[in-house]
Design a protein around this motif. Structure first.
Motif, short mmCIF file in Angstrom:
data_model
loop_
_atom_site.label_atom_id
_atom_site.label_comp_id
_atom_site.label_asym_id
_atom_site.label_seq_id
_atom_site.Cartn_x
_atom_site.Cartn_y
_atom_site.Cartn_z
N VAL A 104 37.83 16.17 48.09
CA VAL A 104 39.06 16.00 47.30
C VAL A 104 38.80 15.05 46.14
CG1 VAL A 104 41.40 15.07 47.35
CG2 VAL A 104 40.58 16.48 49.25
N ARG A 105 38.05 13.99 46.40
CA ARG A 105 37.76 13.01 45.35
C ARG A 105 37.04 13.67 44.16
NH1 ARG A 105 37.78 7.74 46.18
NH2 ARG A 105 37.43 7.96 48.44
N THR A 106 36.10 14.57 44.47
CA THR A 106 35.36 15.26 43.42
C THR A 106 36.26 16.22 42.65
OG1 THR A 106 33.28 15.10 44.64
CG2 THR A 106 33.43 16.81 42.95
N VAL A 107 37.11 16.94 43.38
CA VAL A 107 38.04 17.88 42.73
C VAL A 107 38.96 17.14 41.77
CG1 VAL A 107 40.02 19.40 43.15
CG2 VAL A 107 37.97 19.62 44.55
N VAL A 108 39.48 16.01 42.20
CA VAL A 108 40.40 15.22 41.37
C VAL A 108 39.67 14.62 40.18
CG1 VAL A 108 41.84 13.15 41.31
CG2 VAL A 108 42.03 14.74 43.23
N ALA A 109 38.47 14.06 40.41
CA ALA A 109 37.72 13.44 39.33
C ALA A 109 37.37 14.45 38.25
CB ALA A 109 36.45 12.80 39.89
N SER A 127 47.73 7.19 32.24
CA SER A 127 48.78 7.14 33.26
C SER A 127 48.49 8.12 34.39
CB SER A 127 50.13 7.45 32.63
OG SER A 127 51.15 7.48 33.60
N ALA A 128 48.07 9.34 34.04
CA ALA A 128 47.76 10.35 35.05
C ALA A 128 46.55 9.94 35.88
CB ALA A 128 47.50 11.69 34.38
N ARG A 129 45.53 9.42 35.21
CA ARG A 129 44.32 9.00 35.95
C ARG A 129 44.63 7.88 36.93
NH1 ARG A 129 41.15 4.91 34.85
NH2 ARG A 129 41.86 4.72 32.70
N LEU A 130 45.39 6.88 36.49
CA LEU A 130 45.72 5.76 37.37
C LEU A 130 46.55 6.22 38.57
CD1 LEU A 130 46.54 2.95 34.78
CD2 LEU A 130 44.49 3.18 36.19
N ALA A 131 47.49 7.14 38.33
CA ALA A 131 48.33 7.64 39.43
C ALA A 131 47.48 8.37 40.47
CB ALA A 131 49.41 8.56 38.88
N LEU A 132 46.56 9.21 40.01
CA LEU A 132 45.71 9.95 40.94
C LEU A 132 44.74 9.02 41.67
CD1 LEU A 132 45.00 13.07 38.72
CD2 LEU A 132 46.20 13.08 40.92
N GLU A 133 44.17 8.08 40.94
CA GLU A 133 43.24 7.14 41.58
C GLU A 133 43.95 6.27 42.62
OE1 GLU A 133 41.49 5.02 38.35
OE2 GLU A 133 40.02 6.61 37.90
N LYS A 134 45.17 5.85 42.31
CA LYS A 134 45.95 5.06 43.27
C LYS A 134 46.26 5.86 44.52
CE LYS A 134 50.14 2.21 43.57
NZ LYS A 134 51.34 1.73 42.85
N ASN A 139 44.81 6.70 50.35
CA ASN A 139 44.53 7.70 51.39
C ASN A 139 43.03 8.02 51.40
OD1 ASN A 139 47.48 8.77 52.18
ND2 ASN A 139 47.39 8.51 49.95
N PRO A 140 42.18 7.06 51.82
CA PRO A 140 40.72 7.24 51.74
C PRO A 140 40.21 8.41 52.57
CG PRO A 140 41.29 5.29 53.04
CD PRO A 140 42.54 5.74 52.37
N ALA A 141 40.79 8.64 53.74
CA ALA A 141 40.33 9.75 54.58
C ALA A 141 40.60 11.09 53.88
CB ALA A 141 41.02 9.72 55.94
N PHE A 142 41.75 11.20 53.26
CA PHE A 142 42.09 12.41 52.50
C PHE A 142 41.14 12.57 51.32
CE2 PHE A 142 44.48 13.94 48.73
CZ PHE A 142 44.64 15.27 49.10
N ALA A 143 40.83 11.47 50.62
CA ALA A 143 39.97 11.53 49.44
C ALA A 143 38.57 12.03 49.78
CB ALA A 143 39.88 10.15 48.78
N ASP A 144 38.05 11.66 50.95
CA ASP A 144 36.69 12.04 51.34
C ASP A 144 36.63 13.33 52.13
OD1 ASP A 144 35.61 9.79 50.09
OD2 ASP A 144 35.95 8.54 51.86
N GLN A 145 37.78 13.95 52.33
CA GLN A 145 37.84 15.21 53.06
C GLN A 145 37.36 16.36 52.18
OE1 GLN A 145 41.76 15.94 54.59
NE2 GLN A 145 41.35 18.05 55.20
N LYS A 171 55.25 14.82 40.21
CA LYS A 171 54.16 14.76 39.24
C LYS A 171 52.80 14.86 39.93
CE LYS A 171 56.62 12.10 35.70
NZ LYS A 171 56.67 10.82 34.94
N LEU A 172 52.62 14.13 41.03
CA LEU A 172 51.35 14.15 41.74
C LEU A 172 51.10 15.52 42.36
CD1 LEU A 172 51.39 10.62 43.39
CD2 LEU A 172 49.74 11.46 41.71
#
Length: 429
Positions: A104-109, A127-134, A139-145, A171-172
């Motif tokens: 998920v982290r790669t898809v978002v980045a 603004s969009a980048r900060l919202a997604l990064e936050k 949710n670290p487990a979700f990010a690395d899934q 928005k998210l």
């Protein structure tokens, strides 16, 4: 280890030189560069291979020799240095990673770098980048899934956790849906991966409206009534000059704040004998990305014309008619913050020792002034078609295709009437 830098400089395209004491280390010349390479043969193999190490002279012979030693150790251990280098590069490249394991982290980045930053202005992209990064940090487990394994339940739980902030949740959800679409289109996710973000909680997230004084005031369509305008116009003399001028420009032109703050001398010109026109370039309007949109034309009358003419004479080095104290452009957000600070429920007012400067007309924002101007146009008899053209709204699709009329004559008629009516309210105290 011997290296002749002078001989290296004289190498011609197609030539190479070997480095004594470093078997397989070469400096290979092409028409545009000279590259350190390691030429090797794997144990038990007949084929010779080579891999690039770096460019000379940016990479010194000592650094090249050190890297050669590392690659030679890999080769002696039966590892193909060239393949190991390619595998490491692919592991870091989200565009070439195994679709089934893309996180998920790669898809978002990738969505941020390939879509958000190229298509949004700097402020919106940040603004969009900060919202997604936050969101990922929370949710670290979700990010690395692995993104392909995100279920409908996963998507629902994440958006549901944000339901107390429905606007942010909407928005998210939209950005995550866009990220999944981009990854699917680019082949970074398996083709059968569902995009649950377009389905979960659809129609169940509704904004609670603006928050004022710590309380939701609902989704209001606030505009100032004539009696409030009578109170406000004399009082704005208490504001600082940018605040006073912007308030007038909003009411007299019905333009957007970002357009007003973006006025430059080249946008203003006399037409005919005495008509002063402000032309907002399409790129500065909200319709910048719409192919059929055009520049926004605004005739200036009454106080709006006086403000523009005065500010044209005092334009600083920045070239903005509305210039900030630091010499840059005065921003719409700065004006909005200033107006809020004048309201009795503002924290700034509460912190002051005295009552300070408090606006007698409350619960309004700069955008409400634009809606006020549009409402007054209708009350004066202006048709919706002309009123929408004046505020820069595009007509309905079918009308927009066949109607290329600019409404310049109508703009002059109705903005002149609006200026006259506002002036009448200003003197009826």
């Amino acid at each position: 280890m011997l290296f002749d830098a002078r001989a290296a400089k004289q190498l011609e395209a197609g030539q190479h030189m070997v480095i004594d004491g470093c078997p397989g280390l070469r400096l290979v010349a092409t028409a545009t560069r000279k590259t350190w390479t390691y030429r090797y043969q794997l144990p038990g193999a007949d084929q010779m291979k080579q891999t690039a190490i770096g460019q000379w002279p940016a990479m010194s012979v000592q650094t090249a020799a050190s890297e050669w030693e590392r690659l030679r150790a890999q080769r002696n251990a039966g590892i193909d240095p060239g393949r190991a280098k390619r595998d490491a590069r692919l592991a870091l490249d989200p565009k070439r990673a195994d679709p089934a394991s893309t996180t998920v982290r790669t898809v978002v980045a990738t969505f941020i770098t390939d879509h958000v930053e190229p298509t949004r202005n700097a402020t919106g992209a940040r603004s969009a980048r900060l919202a997604l990064e936050k969101l990922l940090e929370a949710n670290p487990a979700f990010a690395d899934q692995a993104a392909a394994t995100v279920t409908r339940g996963d998507a629902y739980d994440l958006i549901d956790s944000l339901k107390d902030k429905p606007t942010m949740a909407i928005k998210l959800r939209g950005m995550l849906a866009g990220a999944w679409d981009l990854a699917l289109d680019a082949g970074r996710l398996p083709a059968d991966t569902p995009n649950w973000w377009r389905l979960v909680m659809k129609g169940k997230l509704k904004s609670k409206g603006k928050v004022m004084a710590g309380q939701h005031v609902g989704r209001t369509r606030r505009h100032l009534r004539p009696e409030e305008i009578r109170t406000l116009l004399p009082w704005i003399e208490n504001m600082h000059e940018p605040g006073r001028d912007l308030t007038i420009m909003y009411l007299w032109t019905c333009a957007r704040g970002v357009e007003i703050c973006g006025i430059r001398p080249e946008h203003v010109a006399m037409e005919g004998d005495s008509e002063l026109w402000w032309t907002v370039p399409k790129a500065l309007t909200k319709n910048a990305d719409i192919e059929d949109a055009v520049d926004q034309r605004v005739p200036l009358y009454g106080r709006a014309r006086q403000i523009v003419e005065r500010r044209l004479k005092a334009v600083g080095a920045s070239g903005w008619l509305f210039e900030a104290k630091d010499g840059g452009q005065y921003k719409q957000h700065t004006f909005s913050t200033y107006i809020y600070s004048l309201q009795p429920y503002s924290e700034k007012v509460a912190r002051r020792e005295s009552e300070g400067l408090i606006c007698p007309v409350t619960h309004w924002t700069p955008h409400n002034l634009r809606r006020t101007g549009r409402t007054l146009l209708s009350s004066l008899g202006c048709s919706d078609e002309v009123g929408e053209a004046i505020i820069g709204h595009l007509p309905a699709e079918i009308i927009g295709i066949y109607n290329a009329y600019s409404y310049d004559t109508e703009r002059k008629l109705w903005l002149q009437r609006l200026a006259d009516y506002l002036e009448l309210l200003a003197v009826q105290v």
